[in-house]
Design a protein around this motif. Structure first.
Motif, PDB file in Angstrom:
ATOM      1  N   LEU A  46       0.820  -1.217   0.000  1.00 51.80           N
ATOM      2  CA  LEU A  46       0.000   0.000   0.000  1.00 51.80           C
ATOM      3  C   LEU A  46       0.852   1.264   0.000  1.00 51.80           C
ATOM      4  O   LEU A  46       0.321   2.370  -0.038  1.00 51.80           O
ATOM      5  N   ASP A  47       2.160   1.121   0.036  1.00 50.58           N
ATOM      6  CA  ASP A  47       3.062   2.263   0.154  1.00 50.58           C
ATOM      7  C   ASP A  47       3.052   3.145  -1.092  1.00 50.58           C
ATOM      8  O   ASP A  47       2.688   2.692  -2.188  1.00 50.58           O
ATOM      9  N   VAL A  48       3.504   4.383  -0.920  1.00 53.78           N
ATOM     10  CA  VAL A  48       3.675   5.297  -2.050  1.00 53.78           C
ATOM     11  C   VAL A  48       4.630   4.641  -3.045  1.00 53.78           C
ATOM     12  O   VAL A  48       5.657   4.080  -2.663  1.00 53.78           O
ATOM     13  N   GLY A  49       4.251   4.683  -4.305  1.00 48.33           N
ATOM     14  CA  GLY A  49       5.047   4.065  -5.354  1.00 48.33           C
ATOM     15  C   GLY A  49       4.614   2.651  -5.703  1.00 48.33           C
ATOM     16  O   GLY A  49       5.081   2.090  -6.692  1.00 48.33           O
ATOM     17  N   ALA A  50       3.732   2.062  -4.900  1.00 51.06           N
ATOM     18  CA  ALA A  50       3.229   0.719  -5.207  1.00 51.06           C
ATOM     19  C   ALA A  50       2.519   0.740  -6.559  1.00 51.06           C
ATOM     20  O   ALA A  50       1.915   1.742  -6.943  1.00 51.06           O
ATOM     21  N   ILE A  51       2.597  -0.380  -7.257  1.00 48.82           N
ATOM     22  CA  ILE A  51       2.025  -0.475  -8.605  1.00 48.82           C
ATOM     23  C   ILE A  51       1.012  -1.608  -8.655  1.00 48.82           C
ATOM     24  O   ILE A  51       1.242  -2.685  -8.112  1.00 48.82           O
ATOM     25  N   THR A  52      -0.087  -1.338  -9.320  1.00 53.69           N
ATOM     26  CA  THR A  52      -1.083  -2.356  -9.613  1.00 53.69           C
ATOM     27  C   THR A  52      -1.366  -2.297 -11.110  1.00 53.69           C
ATOM     28  O   THR A  52      -1.577  -1.213 -11.664  1.00 53.69           O
ATOM     29  N   GLU A  53      -1.351  -3.453 -11.747  1.00 51.14           N
ATOM     30  CA  GLU A  53      -1.620  -3.503 -13.180  1.00 51.14           C
ATOM     31  C   GLU A  53      -2.686  -4.557 -13.462  1.00 51.14           C
ATOM     32  O   GLU A  53      -2.605  -5.684 -12.977  1.00 51.14           O
ATOM     33  N   PRO A  62      -8.504  -5.924 -25.234  1.00 55.49           N
ATOM     34  CA  PRO A  62      -7.825  -5.806 -23.944  1.00 55.49           C
ATOM     35  C   PRO A  62      -7.352  -4.366 -23.726  1.00 55.49           C
ATOM     36  O   PRO A  62      -6.851  -3.726 -24.638  1.00 55.49           O
ATOM     37  N   VAL A  63      -7.539  -3.873 -22.499  1.00 49.68           N
ATOM     38  CA  VAL A  63      -7.104  -2.530 -22.141  1.00 49.68           C
ATOM     39  C   VAL A  63      -6.266  -2.625 -20.868  1.00 49.68           C
ATOM     40  O   VAL A  63      -6.717  -3.190 -19.874  1.00 49.68           O
ATOM     41  N   GLN A  64      -5.066  -2.082 -20.912  1.00 50.46           N
ATOM     42  CA  GLN A  64      -4.209  -2.087 -19.735  1.00 50.46           C
ATOM     43  C   GLN A  64      -4.637  -0.975 -18.781  1.00 50.46           C
ATOM     44  O   GLN A  64      -4.972   0.129 -19.215  1.00 50.46           O
ATOM     45  N   TRP A  65      -4.642  -1.290 -17.480  1.00 49.16           N
ATOM     46  CA  TRP A  65      -4.905  -0.288 -16.445  1.00 49.16           C
ATOM     47  C   TRP A  65      -3.735  -0.368 -15.478  1.00 49.16           C
ATOM     48  O   TRP A  65      -3.522  -1.384 -14.827  1.00 49.16           O
ATOM     49  N   LEU A  66      -2.984   0.714 -15.387  1.00 52.89           N
ATOM     50  CA  LEU A  66      -1.842   0.803 -14.493  1.00 52.89           C
ATOM     51  C   LEU A  66      -2.118   1.906 -13.478  1.00 52.89           C
ATOM     52  O   LEU A  66      -2.404   3.044 -13.862  1.00 52.89           O
ATOM     53  N   ALA A  67      -2.071   1.536 -12.199  1.00 49.46           N
ATOM     54  CA  ALA A  67      -2.303   2.508 -11.124  1.00 49.46           C
ATOM     55  C   ALA A  67      -1.084   2.528 -10.208  1.00 49.46           C
ATOM     56  O   ALA A  67      -0.457   1.489  -9.963  1.00 49.46           O
ATOM     57  N   VAL A  68      -0.766   3.717  -9.707  1.00 52.22           N
ATOM     58  CA  VAL A  68       0.358   3.904  -8.797  1.00 52.22           C
ATOM     59  C   VAL A  68      -0.159   4.556  -7.522  1.00 52.22           C
ATOM     60  O   VAL A  68      -0.957   5.502  -7.578  1.00 52.22           O
ATOM     61  N   HIS A  69       0.290   4.052  -6.385  1.00 52.39           N
ATOM     62  CA  HIS A  69      -0.088   4.660  -5.105  1.00 52.39           C
ATOM     63  C   HIS A  69       0.695   5.952  -4.913  1.00 52.39           C
ATOM     64  O   HIS A  69       1.920   5.965  -5.023  1.00 52.39           O
TER      65      HIS A  69
END
Length: 158
Positions: A46-53, A62-69
């Motif tokens: 959950l830290d700052v800089g964490a990545i979820t794809e 297909p659509v990529q979703w990239l999120a950064v904390h």
């Protein structure tokens, strides 16, 4: 900018609800089974800089979703009564024009108020937002109802 908010009261301490969100399998648990979503990776907790794809399927596309904390207010950074307060993720690549999702945790009479607050913009500007906001919000309502039910079940039945 559009806004969505979903909140529920969970009969568990804030620390338990926060720790549930830190589980390595949290995305598998909280993704509704009817959603055409593949979890590609989750790095950094959950830290700052964490990545979820994710990979979303819009029909056959297909659509990529990239999120950064971008924000994390938790025990390591704060002390006292506001420990485990919030974390925020922002879309860096994906189907939305913009997306900021704040996960908020607050103590309420020995329980936890879990609130998901999202600010987003749709591609296509005001016309797309006027035509599709009701549909996007109804999909978000379904998804967060499911997520909060799972969280409630898992945290209350420890």
């Amino acid at each position: 900018m559009l806004h969505f908010r979903y909140s529920s009261l969970i009969n568990a301490p804030v620390e338990d609800v926060w720790n549930f969100h830190e589980r390595s399998d949290i995305l598998q648990l909280l993704t509704p089974p009817w959603q055409p979503v593949e979890i590609i990776r989750r790095e950094g907790g959950l830290d700052v800089g964490a990545i979820t794809e994710f990979r979303l399927w819009l029909g056959p596309i297909p659509v990529q979703w990239l999120a950064v904390h971008t924000e994390c207010d938790c025990a390591e950074r704060s002390g006292g009564a506001n420990r485990y307060r919030l974390f925020t993720d922002e879309q860096k690549q994906g189907p939305m024009e913009s997306w900021v999702h704040r996960h908020q945790f607050s103590a309420e009479q020995g329980q936890t108020r879990l609130t998901d607050a999202i600010s987003y913009s749709l591609p296509g500007g005001w016309l797309a937002e006027n035509l599709l906001a009701w549909w996007v919000n109804s999909r978000l309502e379904d998804m967060f109802r499911y997520r909060h039910e799972v969280t409630k079940r898992e945290c209350e039945n420890k």
